[in-house]
Design a protein around this motif. Structure first.
Motif, PDB file in Angstrom:
ATOM      1  N   ALA A 237       1.980  -0.833 -10.590  1.00 39.93           N
ATOM      2  CA  ALA A 237       3.406  -0.524 -10.709  1.00 39.93           C
ATOM      3  C   ALA A 237       3.597   0.907 -10.233  1.00 39.93           C
ATOM      4  CB  ALA A 237       3.880  -0.695 -12.144  1.00 39.93           C
ATOM      5  N   CYS A 238       4.114   1.024  -9.025  1.00 38.54           N
ATOM      6  CA  CYS A 238       4.202   2.336  -8.386  1.00 38.54           C
ATOM      7  C   CYS A 238       5.386   3.108  -8.942  1.00 38.54           C
ATOM      8  CB  CYS A 238       4.358   2.152  -6.886  1.00 38.54           C
ATOM      9  SG  CYS A 238       4.482   3.703  -6.013  1.00 38.54           S
ATOM     10  N   VAL A 239       5.218   4.408  -9.080  1.00 35.23           N
ATOM     11  CA  VAL A 239       6.349   5.228  -9.521  1.00 35.23           C
ATOM     12  C   VAL A 239       7.469   5.209  -8.478  1.00 35.23           C
ATOM     13  CG1 VAL A 239       4.952   6.760 -10.942  1.00 35.23           C
ATOM     14  CG2 VAL A 239       5.361   7.345  -8.574  1.00 35.23           C
ATOM     15  N   GLU A 240       7.167   4.753  -7.270  1.00 32.27           N
ATOM     16  CA  GLU A 240       8.228   4.675  -6.268  1.00 32.27           C
ATOM     17  C   GLU A 240       9.034   3.388  -6.359  1.00 32.27           C
ATOM     18  OE1 GLU A 240       5.412   5.947  -3.663  1.00 32.27           O
ATOM     19  OE2 GLU A 240       5.957   7.961  -4.285  1.00 32.27           O
ATOM     20  N   GLY A 241       8.781   2.579  -7.389  1.00 32.59           N
ATOM     21  CA  GLY A 241       9.708   1.501  -7.659  1.00 32.59           C
ATOM     22  C   GLY A 241       9.201   0.089  -7.459  1.00 32.59           C
TER      23      GLY A 241
ATOM     24  N   PRO B 184       0.839   4.052 -14.732  1.00 31.15           N
ATOM     25  CA  PRO B 184       1.512   4.177 -13.439  1.00 31.15           C
ATOM     26  C   PRO B 184       0.546   3.949 -12.280  1.00 31.15           C
ATOM     27  CG  PRO B 184       1.966   6.086 -14.841  1.00 31.15           C
ATOM     28  CD  PRO B 184       0.928   5.269 -15.544  1.00 31.15           C
ATOM     29  N   GLY B 185       1.052   3.329 -11.213  1.00 31.24           N
ATOM     30  CA  GLY B 185       0.232   3.030 -10.034  1.00 31.24           C
ATOM     31  C   GLY B 185      -0.494   4.246  -9.500  1.00 31.24           C
ATOM     32  N   VAL B 186       0.142   5.389  -9.616  1.00 29.82           N
ATOM     33  CA  VAL B 186      -0.427   6.600  -9.045  1.00 29.82           C
ATOM     34  C   VAL B 186      -1.763   6.968  -9.718  1.00 29.82           C
ATOM     35  CG1 VAL B 186       0.952   8.056 -10.572  1.00 29.82           C
ATOM     36  CG2 VAL B 186       0.218   8.957  -8.381  1.00 29.82           C
ATOM     37  N   LEU B 187      -2.005   6.423 -10.918  1.00 28.13           N
ATOM     38  CA  LEU B 187      -3.263   6.707 -11.617  1.00 28.13           C
ATOM     39  C   LEU B 187      -4.313   5.619 -11.390  1.00 28.13           C
ATOM     40  CD1 LEU B 187      -1.727   8.013 -14.967  1.00 28.13           C
ATOM     41  CD2 LEU B 187      -2.440   9.331 -12.971  1.00 28.13           C
TER      42      LEU B 187
ATOM     43  N   VAL C  16       0.873  -1.188   0.000  1.00 25.62           N
ATOM     44  CA  VAL C  16       0.000   0.000   0.000  1.00 25.62           C
ATOM     45  C   VAL C  16       0.894   1.218   0.000  1.00 25.62           C
ATOM     46  CG1 VAL C  16      -1.658   1.328   1.348  1.00 25.62           C
ATOM     47  CG2 VAL C  16      -1.820  -1.157   1.283  1.00 25.62           C
ATOM     48  N   ASN C  17       0.569   2.191  -0.820  1.00 25.27           N
ATOM     49  CA  ASN C  17       1.359   3.405  -0.792  1.00 25.27           C
ATOM     50  C   ASN C  17       0.782   4.439   0.156  1.00 25.27           C
ATOM     51  OD1 ASN C  17       3.635   3.132  -2.345  1.00 25.27           O
ATOM     52  ND2 ASN C  17       3.279   5.143  -3.216  1.00 25.27           N
ATOM     53  N   ARG C  18      -0.498   4.739  -0.047  1.00 24.36           N
ATOM     54  CA  ARG C  18      -1.151   5.675   0.848  1.00 24.36           C
ATOM     55  C   ARG C  18      -2.301   4.902   1.460  1.00 24.36           C
ATOM     56  NH1 ARG C  18      -2.166  11.348   1.657  1.00 24.36           N
ATOM     57  NH2 ARG C  18      -4.267  11.851   0.972  1.00 24.36           N
TER      58      ARG C  18
END
Ligand code: MTE
Ligand code: MO
Length: 391
Positions: A294-298, A377-380, A248-250
């Motif tokens: 696929a998160c932009v954080e890697g 990208p995961g962020v989207l 989980v990112n956020r």
């Protein structure tokens, strides 16, 4: 043997006049740099690897930037396939960026005696060349540093990460190309092993650098490469750890979306707008897709998602084929609003997912509903979706 006995200044390709007597101490004294490895063949071998890593890193970074924030003219042209395309380019970005760190250290060590070159500038051209190296080194180090810290989600700087990382990338690649152009004759002269003078310790040094690159790569690549997962000791994420086997990112707590309002409805805005409860959504035709986040954080991780096709939701709202949408989340944070161009909307893999790996979405994965789309990208991959508008 071109290797010089200790006690002489490194010579490289030119004979330097000595500095004035009052400066001849520390790095300016005779024989300050004793290793015979401060020489061009070593610099060229490491430079080749470093150059390749930086170019891969730049191109994949540019890809990521364009996918996340496409300029108007490009938005409609981005492909939604291959479905794991972004996973591959982003994995390469982080792998090449991490590999570049020991390479940059080794390269700088090889050439750093030149920092103390005397006179500091022999001509305007030489001064410009040194300036371009200062830009190259400064931008590259900052770029690698901010990128690495970004994989840790550790933002210790006051400036915005993405814009800074993007512009530093251009500075670094510009500096690199100028550097390669300026050094082309020297690089050509030392390109082939056959013609290189043997130097004691060079092979051991290059082997150590290769080993260092191998170790940092193998112990971090598992955050994105499934079959290296077991070796993922140094990366901040294990792609299989987290609620429902997914990082989980956020979290819902961070986004303030832990308590979804009891009157939550998916709101679809189009020529024929409508609202659906979660129960009504679950009664629409459900589809299963296997897609990665696929998160932009890697990190990246694949999962099986179940939900309603976004294209079906739009058809129901009477939207014409080829419509793009704006998706709004319950999350008021920076990733709470996302625009999805038509080619992703139309892709049958693009879902408003209600379940992951067979279970109802956990709050951290976007309960009650989230977007999952191929090659993005995961962020989207917006979580906690509240509204889908045809635009
Ligand atoms: N509303 C909203 N959706 C979001 C985010 C967010 O902060 N807010 N983070 C995104 C990011 S950066 C990633 S990598 C993925 C991660 O999905 P996961 O936490 O379910 O693995 O969700 C995306 N969706
Ligand atoms: Mo992300």
């Amino acid at each position: 043997m071109e290797s010089k006995p200790p006690g002489t200044r490194p010579r490289y390709d030119l004979q330097l006049p000595p500095p004035p007597p009052f400066l001849r101490r520390g790095p300016f004294c005779d024989g300050a740099f004793r290793s015979p490895l401060h020489e061009p063949r070593t610099a060229v071998v490491i430079g080749r690897w470093l150059g390749a890593a930086l170019i891969v890193c730049f191109l994949t970074g540019l890809t990521s930037h364009l996918l996340q924030n496409p300029p108007h003219w490009l938005a409609g042209l981005l492909p939604s396939r291959p479905a794991n395309g972004y996973r591959v380019t982003q994995g390469l970005h982080v792998v090449s960026g991490i590999a570049a760190i020991p390479l940059a250290g080794a390269k700088l060590w090889t050439v750093y005696p030149r920092l103390f070159e005397w006179p500091p500038a022999r001509s305007v051209l030489h001064a410009l060349e040194r300036l371009s190296i200062a830009v190259l080194v400064g931008a590259t180090l900052l770029e690698l540093f901010t990128g690495l810290l970004n994989t840790l989600q550790w933002y210790v700087w006051p400036f915005p990460f993405r814009q800074t990382h993007f512009w530093l990338g251009w500075l670094a690649i510009g500096g690199l190309l100028v550097h390669i152009a300026v050094k082309a004759p020297l690089i050509a002269r030392h390109w082939r092993r056959r013609r290189a003078a043997p130097v004691t310790g060079r092979r051991a040094f290059l082997t150590s650098v290769t080993a260092a690159v191998g170790v940092v790569t193998l112990t971090t690549a598992g955050q994105a490469v499934p079959w290296l997962r077991g070796l993922d000791l140094l990366a901040p994420r294990r792609p299989d750890l987290g609620p429902q086997g997914l990082p989980v990112n956020r979290t819902a707590a961070q986004a303030g979306t832990t308590d979804v309002p009891a009157d939550w409805r998916l709101q679809v805005e189009g020529p024929e707008p409508y609202r659906l409860t979660l129960a009504e959504l679950s009664r629409l035709p459900q589809h299963d897709v296997v897609l990665p986040i696929a998160c932009v954080e890697g990190w990246s991780a694949s999962a099986r998602w179940t939900g309603v096709r976004v294209a079906d939701l739009l058809a129901r709202a009477g939207a014409p084929a080829g419509s793009a949408v704006r998706v709004t989340s319950l999350d008021a944070g920076p990733y709470g609003v996302m625009v999805m161009p038509a080619q992703y909307v139309d892709d049958p893999l693009t879902l408003l997912a209600l379940r992951v790996n067979g279970e109802v979405l956990a709050p951290d994965h976007g309960f009650p509903a989230r977007i999952i789309a191929p090659d993005r990208p995961g962020v989207l991959q917006t979580k906690w979706v509240a509204r889908i508008e045809v635009i």
